[in-house]
Design an enzyme around this catalytic site. Structure first.
Site, short mmCIF file in Angstrom:
data_model
loop_
_atom_site.label_atom_id
_atom_site.label_comp_id
_atom_site.label_asym_id
_atom_site.label_seq_id
_atom_site.Cartn_x
_atom_site.Cartn_y
_atom_site.Cartn_z
N CYS A 101 30.97 88.18 0.91
CA CYS A 101 32.31 88.23 0.98
C CYS A 101 33.13 89.12 -0.52
O CYS A 101 33.78 90.09 0.01
CB CYS A 101 33.32 86.51 1.80
SG CYS A 101 34.91 87.42 2.28
N CYS A 201 34.07 82.54 4.61
CA CYS A 201 35.03 82.66 3.83
C CYS A 201 35.74 83.47 5.72
O CYS A 201 35.36 84.35 5.59
CB CYS A 201 34.44 83.72 3.01
SG CYS A 201 35.19 84.74 2.64
#
Length: 396
Positions: A101, A201
């Site tokens: 991410c 995330c």
């Protein structure tokens, strides 16, 4: 002219304080909330985390008197993170969505949007530090561990490049978590006492098995217990002609078969499990709890061993292929046959371990001084020189 910084306001306390500090330092600050997910069917209960978070981020921006907007990156997130995760789990590897991410979303897609908005820098609430040195007349950016040993998040940024670091700022990296909360309280920010977010995330509180089951269909298979006296663990070491032979031997993966153990129960899909996992097996009646020591997604079998000291969990050498090898400090990259003494970790929050990097033609071996538990394919190994993270790679 004030330098313009776009802060990824997540609705948490760390990014809130990051925005406040940058404003105090005289930057022109803009808050941007990334909406990365809007499939509420996989979040726990009826909480809608991204709505609450974007609301909190907006209130913080309002309090600080900075412009604020939301950007929808859910399409890119699905493509680059979620699809990749499913693909890795299907192959029997265990990806780390947080590391990806940062590399793919926050410091790539998001950073490009920020630069298009005229930003000089992008800032996040990560607990890590950046310094810049000059080497051979060129600027080199260093990624350092955060000052707070309990919160250091440098590992999650282990895939960043020099280009990405050049534009990154980490305002809370010099602070301890309690200090960050104190600043938020003093500024009367709504996020001051907000709990740290858990879960994937930016998706929020997602149950990973539920999430995986959406895409990867359940498939019943067996759970097999491998005894500690399996011949593989007690082999006499062969004599090696060179170091490369030894590294190859020590990093190899055992190949188990059902006949070597005892069937202990059933599972709903080997691809939902990961090495070192103890929870979710739902098998009782053993003297010590069972740990996953390997998964075979082709045959759909989970191999387990009793207790956290089972030899099937341990080895001290891992391999990273050239395609999955990354140097944050490109100037320090090793050439074939070179070695480097480092400190390394194979998961977030693991205490740094002494290791030696061995560069070979096809990639790199990481040889740890001590045996490591649950070295897991698909996860990241990151290596440091003192407190500087200099490189990383995906465990093969």
């Amino acid at each position: 002219m004030k330098k313009r910084v776009i802060v990824g306001l997540s609705g948490g306390v760390d990014s809130s304080v990051a925005a406040y500090l940058l404003k105090e330092q005289g930057y022109e600050v803009i808050g941007l909330f990334m909406k990365n997910w809007h499939d509420d069917s996989v979040t726990i209960s009826d909480e809608c985390p991204w709505l609450d978070d974007s609301n909190d981020a907006m209130l913080v921006a309002d309090k600080l008197g900075i412009p604020f907007q939301t950007v929808d990156l859910s399409e890119q997130y699905k493509e680059r993170i979620v699809d990749y995760m499913f693909d890795e789990y299907e192959k029997g590897r265990t990806p780390n969505p947080d590391v990806l991410c940062n590399r793919e979303i926050k410091f790539d897609v998001f950073m490009k949007i920020a630069l298009d908005l005229g930003a000089d820098y992008v800032a996040t609430g990560h607990y890590c530090r950046k310094t810049t040195i000059t080497k051979n007349g060129e600027e080199v950016h260093q990624l350092l561990a955060g000052k707070d040993p309990n919160k250091d998040q440098s590992y999650f940024l282990c895939q960043l490049s020099q280009e990405q670091l050049a534009k990154a700022l980490f305002p809370v990296g010099e602070l301890l978590k309690p200090e960050v909360r104190d600043i938020a309280k003093a500024q009367d920010l709504i996020t001051a006492d907000k709990k740290d977010s858990q879960g994937l995330c930016f998706i929020g509180k997602v149950r990973l098995p539920d999430f995986l089951q959406q895409q990867l269909k359940p498939k019943e298979g067996v759970i097999v217990e491998i005894p500690r006296d399996n011949p593989f663990y007690n082999e006499t070491l062969p004599s090696f002609n060179n170091k490369l032979e030894e590294l190859k031997y020590r990093s190899r993966k055992p190949s188990y078969s059902i006949t070597e153990g005892v069937v202990k129960g059933k599972h709903q899909g080997a691809h939902y499990f990961t090495k070192g996992q103890r929870k979710g097996l739902a098998v009782g009646g053993t003297a010590e709890p069972l740990f996953v020591i390997d998964t075979d997604v082709k045959e759909n079998v989970i191999y387990t061993g009793q207790g956290s000291t089972h030899p099937g969990l341990y080895k001290n050498v891992l391999f990273v292929s050239n395609e999955e090898l990354h140097w944050v400090r490109e100037d320090l990259a090793l050439d074939t046959d070179q070695t480097m003494k480092v400190l390394a970790r194979i998961r977030y929050r693991q205490v740094l371990q002494k290791a030696i990097l061995h560069k070979v033609e096809s990639g790199m071996y990481v040889e740890f001084e001590n045996q490591q538990s649950a070295i897991t394919e698909g996860q990241f190994v990151a290596w440091y020189l003192d407190e500087e993270l200099v490189g990383s790679g995906v465990i093969s």
